[in-house]
Write a protein that holds these residues in place. Structure first.
Motif, PDB file in Angstrom:
ATOM      1  N   TYR A  33      11.547   2.064  -0.868  1.00  0.00           N
ATOM      2  CA  TYR A  33      10.272   2.204  -1.555  1.00  0.00           C
ATOM      3  C   TYR A  33       9.284   2.915  -0.627  1.00  0.00           C
ATOM      4  CZ  TYR A  33      11.510  -1.338  -5.120  1.00  0.00           C
ATOM      5  OH  TYR A  33      12.091  -2.044  -6.144  1.00  0.00           O
ATOM      6  N   ALA A  34       8.586   3.891  -1.166  1.00  0.00           N
ATOM      7  CA  ALA A  34       7.506   4.559  -0.430  1.00  0.00           C
ATOM      8  C   ALA A  34       6.331   4.725  -1.388  1.00  0.00           C
ATOM      9  CB  ALA A  34       7.969   5.899   0.128  1.00  0.00           C
ATOM     10  N   PRO A  35       5.625   3.641  -1.674  1.00  0.00           N
ATOM     11  CA  PRO A  35       4.560   3.684  -2.686  1.00  0.00           C
ATOM     12  C   PRO A  35       3.303   4.388  -2.189  1.00  0.00           C
ATOM     13  CG  PRO A  35       4.594   1.545  -1.635  1.00  0.00           C
ATOM     14  CD  PRO A  35       5.768   2.305  -1.080  1.00  0.00           C
ATOM     15  N   THR A  36       2.481   4.818  -3.130  1.00  0.00           N
ATOM     16  CA  THR A  36       1.166   5.366  -2.815  1.00  0.00           C
ATOM     17  C   THR A  36       0.157   4.227  -2.843  1.00  0.00           C
ATOM     18  OG1 THR A  36       1.728   7.498  -3.833  1.00  0.00           O
ATOM     19  CG2 THR A  36      -0.610   7.015  -3.501  1.00  0.00           C
ATOM     20  N   LEU A  55      -3.337  -4.441   0.766  1.00  0.00           N
ATOM     21  CA  LEU A  55      -2.493  -5.575   1.144  1.00  0.00           C
ATOM     22  C   LEU A  55      -1.709  -6.090  -0.065  1.00  0.00           C
ATOM     23  CD1 LEU A  55      -4.883  -7.613   3.487  1.00  0.00           C
ATOM     24  CD2 LEU A  55      -2.992  -6.124   4.147  1.00  0.00           C
ATOM     25  N   TYR A  56      -2.377  -6.178  -1.203  1.00  0.00           N
ATOM     26  CA  TYR A  56      -1.717  -6.684  -2.405  1.00  0.00           C
ATOM     27  C   TYR A  56      -0.538  -5.794  -2.793  1.00  0.00           C
ATOM     28  CZ  TYR A  56      -0.969  -8.134  -7.239  1.00  0.00           C
ATOM     29  OH  TYR A  56      -0.386  -8.554  -8.403  1.00  0.00           O
ATOM     30  N   MET A  57      -0.732  -4.481  -2.752  1.00  0.00           N
ATOM     31  CA  MET A  57       0.351  -3.590  -3.139  1.00  0.00           C
ATOM     32  C   MET A  57       1.568  -3.744  -2.238  1.00  0.00           C
ATOM     33  SD  MET A  57       0.598   0.553  -3.567  1.00  0.00           S
ATOM     34  CE  MET A  57       0.472   0.509  -5.355  1.00  0.00           C
ATOM     35  N   VAL A  58       1.352  -3.789  -0.922  1.00  0.00           N
ATOM     36  CA  VAL A  58       2.519  -3.881  -0.028  1.00  0.00           C
ATOM     37  C   VAL A  58       3.177  -5.253  -0.136  1.00  0.00           C
ATOM     38  CG1 VAL A  58       1.720  -2.088   1.554  1.00  0.00           C
ATOM     39  CG2 VAL A  58       1.074  -4.460   1.993  1.00  0.00           C
ATOM     40  N   GLU A  59       2.400  -6.281  -0.460  1.00  0.00           N
ATOM     41  CA  GLU A  59       3.010  -7.590  -0.680  1.00  0.00           C
ATOM     42  C   GLU A  59       3.885  -7.588  -1.931  1.00  0.00           C
ATOM     43  OE1 GLU A  59       1.206 -11.407   0.574  1.00  0.00           O
ATOM     44  OE2 GLU A  59      -0.694 -10.343   0.292  1.00  0.00           O
ATOM     45  N   GLY A  80      -0.721   2.253   7.942  1.00  0.00           N
ATOM     46  CA  GLY A  80       0.442   1.591   7.366  1.00  0.00           C
ATOM     47  C   GLY A  80       1.168   0.705   8.364  1.00  0.00           C
ATOM     48  N   GLY A  81       1.045   1.030   9.661  1.00  0.00           N
ATOM     49  CA  GLY A  81       1.632   0.185  10.683  1.00  0.00           C
ATOM     50  C   GLY A  81       0.972  -1.175  10.752  1.00  0.00           C
ATOM     51  N   LEU A  82      -0.352  -1.202  10.553  1.00  0.00           N
ATOM     52  CA  LEU A  82      -1.056  -2.488  10.520  1.00  0.00           C
ATOM     53  C   LEU A  82      -0.662  -3.284   9.284  1.00  0.00           C
ATOM     54  CD1 LEU A  82      -3.193  -3.623  12.569  1.00  0.00           C
ATOM     55  CD2 LEU A  82      -2.535  -1.258  12.874  1.00  0.00           C
ATOM     56  N   LEU A  83      -0.565  -2.605   8.142  1.00  0.00           N
ATOM     57  CA  LEU A  83      -0.114  -3.288   6.923  1.00  0.00           C
ATOM     58  C   LEU A  83       1.294  -3.834   7.114  1.00  0.00           C
ATOM     59  CD1 LEU A  83      -1.391  -0.772   4.199  1.00  0.00           C
ATOM     60  CD2 LEU A  83      -2.570  -2.778   5.123  1.00  0.00           C
ATOM     61  N   ALA A  84       2.129  -3.081   7.818  1.00  0.00           N
ATOM     62  CA  ALA A  84       3.507  -3.517   8.072  1.00  0.00           C
ATOM     63  C   ALA A  84       3.525  -4.761   8.962  1.00  0.00           C
ATOM     64  CB  ALA A  84       4.300  -2.381   8.711  1.00  0.00           C
ATOM     65  N   CYS A  85       2.628  -4.817   9.947  1.00  0.00           N
ATOM     66  CA  CYS A  85       2.534  -6.012  10.793  1.00  0.00           C
ATOM     67  C   CYS A  85       2.143  -7.237   9.969  1.00  0.00           C
ATOM     68  CB  CYS A  85       1.514  -5.786  11.904  1.00  0.00           C
ATOM     69  SG  CYS A  85       2.067  -4.701  13.235  1.00  0.00           S
ATOM     70  N   TYR A  86       1.211  -7.044   9.061  1.00  0.00           N
ATOM     71  CA  TYR A  86       0.789  -8.128   8.173  1.00  0.00           C
ATOM     72  C   TYR A  86       1.979  -8.646   7.365  1.00  0.00           C
ATOM     73  CZ  TYR A  86      -1.521 -10.290   4.115  1.00  0.00           C
ATOM     74  OH  TYR A  86      -1.899 -11.140   3.099  1.00  0.00           O
ATOM     75  N   ILE A  87       2.772  -7.733   6.831  1.00  0.00           N
ATOM     76  CA  ILE A  87       3.943  -8.115   6.049  1.00  0.00           C
ATOM     77  C   ILE A  87       4.957  -8.855   6.920  1.00  0.00           C
ATOM     78  CG2 ILE A  87       5.975  -7.193   4.845  1.00  0.00           C
ATOM     79  CD1 ILE A  87       3.423  -7.243   3.158  1.00  0.00           C
ATOM     80  N   ALA A  88       5.205  -8.335   8.117  1.00  0.00           N
ATOM     81  CA  ALA A  88       6.197  -8.953   9.004  1.00  0.00           C
ATOM     82  C   ALA A  88       5.767 -10.346   9.450  1.00  0.00           C
ATOM     83  CB  ALA A  88       6.435  -8.056  10.215  1.00  0.00           C
ATOM     84  N   ALA A  89       4.455 -10.584   9.527  1.00  0.00           N
ATOM     85  CA  ALA A  89       3.964 -11.905   9.913  1.00  0.00           C
ATOM     86  C   ALA A  89       4.101 -12.923   8.789  1.00  0.00           C
ATOM     87  CB  ALA A  89       2.499 -11.804  10.347  1.00  0.00           C
TER      88      ALA A  89
END
Length: 242
Positions: A33-36, A55-59, A80-89
């Motif tokens: 997935y590579a969403p906008t 945040l909601y979209m990547v969740e 997107g790297g920060l959003l990815a960290c949020y997801i990984a946490a």
């Protein structure tokens, strides 16, 4: 099946991470997935969007991949790297890749070099092949202040989650990135709690690190990190042919 979420950067679009997404799609049993992100893209409007919507979209994307796949990997570029960290946490992610991730932003010395380049272009009409000139021009003219405030708020709000990331992580930083300074990658490497973490610097890497001269090296690092040992030789052969 393996799933991968690729997250682009602030004011960007999925093409920023498309070389990685496409190389993974060529592998057997990968769902990518590579969403906008909300407010981004040709039809987006950054004047009203909030960081909570990002945040909601990547969740949502992560939860769908977790429902459909046996393992989920996340790649984040710049914001997107920060959003990815949020997801990984928050979610059981298999592995995490951070590309010029914006725990900090604006590299002053490289910014000055790019501004000088822009001035030279305006005076002489000549331009060296520096993608940052057009990037800065676009950001200065088109990025709403509301969106910039949302970006800075996102960085501030997400940064505490970094200490809760225990997922194995690969950090790659371009040394000539004029937007995200080297200290950003150093901060992430130091503060991410994962026992397995790797960091690489690309000597000539600019901000659009997926599209630079060192693209093959970048893809090789990522695929080598993602794949099991028995798969690496076949994968790297595939990467070299892209």
């Amino acid at each position: 099946m393996k799933g991968c979420l690729c997250i682009h950067g602030f004011t960007g679009e999925p093409w920023e991470v498309e070389p990685i997404a496409e190389s993974l799609r060529k592998q057997k049993d990968w769902l990518v997935y590579a969403p906008t992100l909300p407010g981004h893209g040709p039809n987006g409007d950054l004047r009203q969007v909030t960081y909570q919507e990002w945040l909601y979209m990547v969740e949502v994307a992560t939860e769908e991949l977790l429902n459909r796949c046996d393992e989920v990997y996340v790649i984040g570029f710049s914001m997107g790297g920060l959003l990815a960290c949020y997801i990984a946490a928050k979610y059981p992610i298999k592995k995490l890749v951070l590309l010029n991730a914006a725990a900090y932003y604006l590299n002053p010395s490289m910014l000055m070099d790019s501004i000088k380049e822009m001035v030279h272009t305006q005076i002489t009409g000549e331009s060296s092949p520096d993608q940052m000139v057009d990037l800065y021009r676009y950001k200065v003219i088109h990025t709403p202040m509301h969106a910039l405030r949302q970006f800075m708020t996102a960085v501030k709000k997400i940064r505490p989650y970094i200490r809760h990331v225990t997922t194995p992580v690969l950090i790659i930083q371009g040394e000539r990135d004029a937007l995200v300074p080297r200290r950003s990658s150093e901060f992430l490497f130091k503060n991410i709690a994962a026992e397995e973490k790797h960091i690489y610097y690309l000597k000539d890497g600019r901000h659009m690190i997926c599209h630079g001269f060192e693209q093959s090296q970048l893809l090789g690092y990522i695929h080598d990190f993602f794949m099991e040992a028995q798969d690496r030789e076949d994968v790297l052969d595939e990467v070299s042919s892209t």
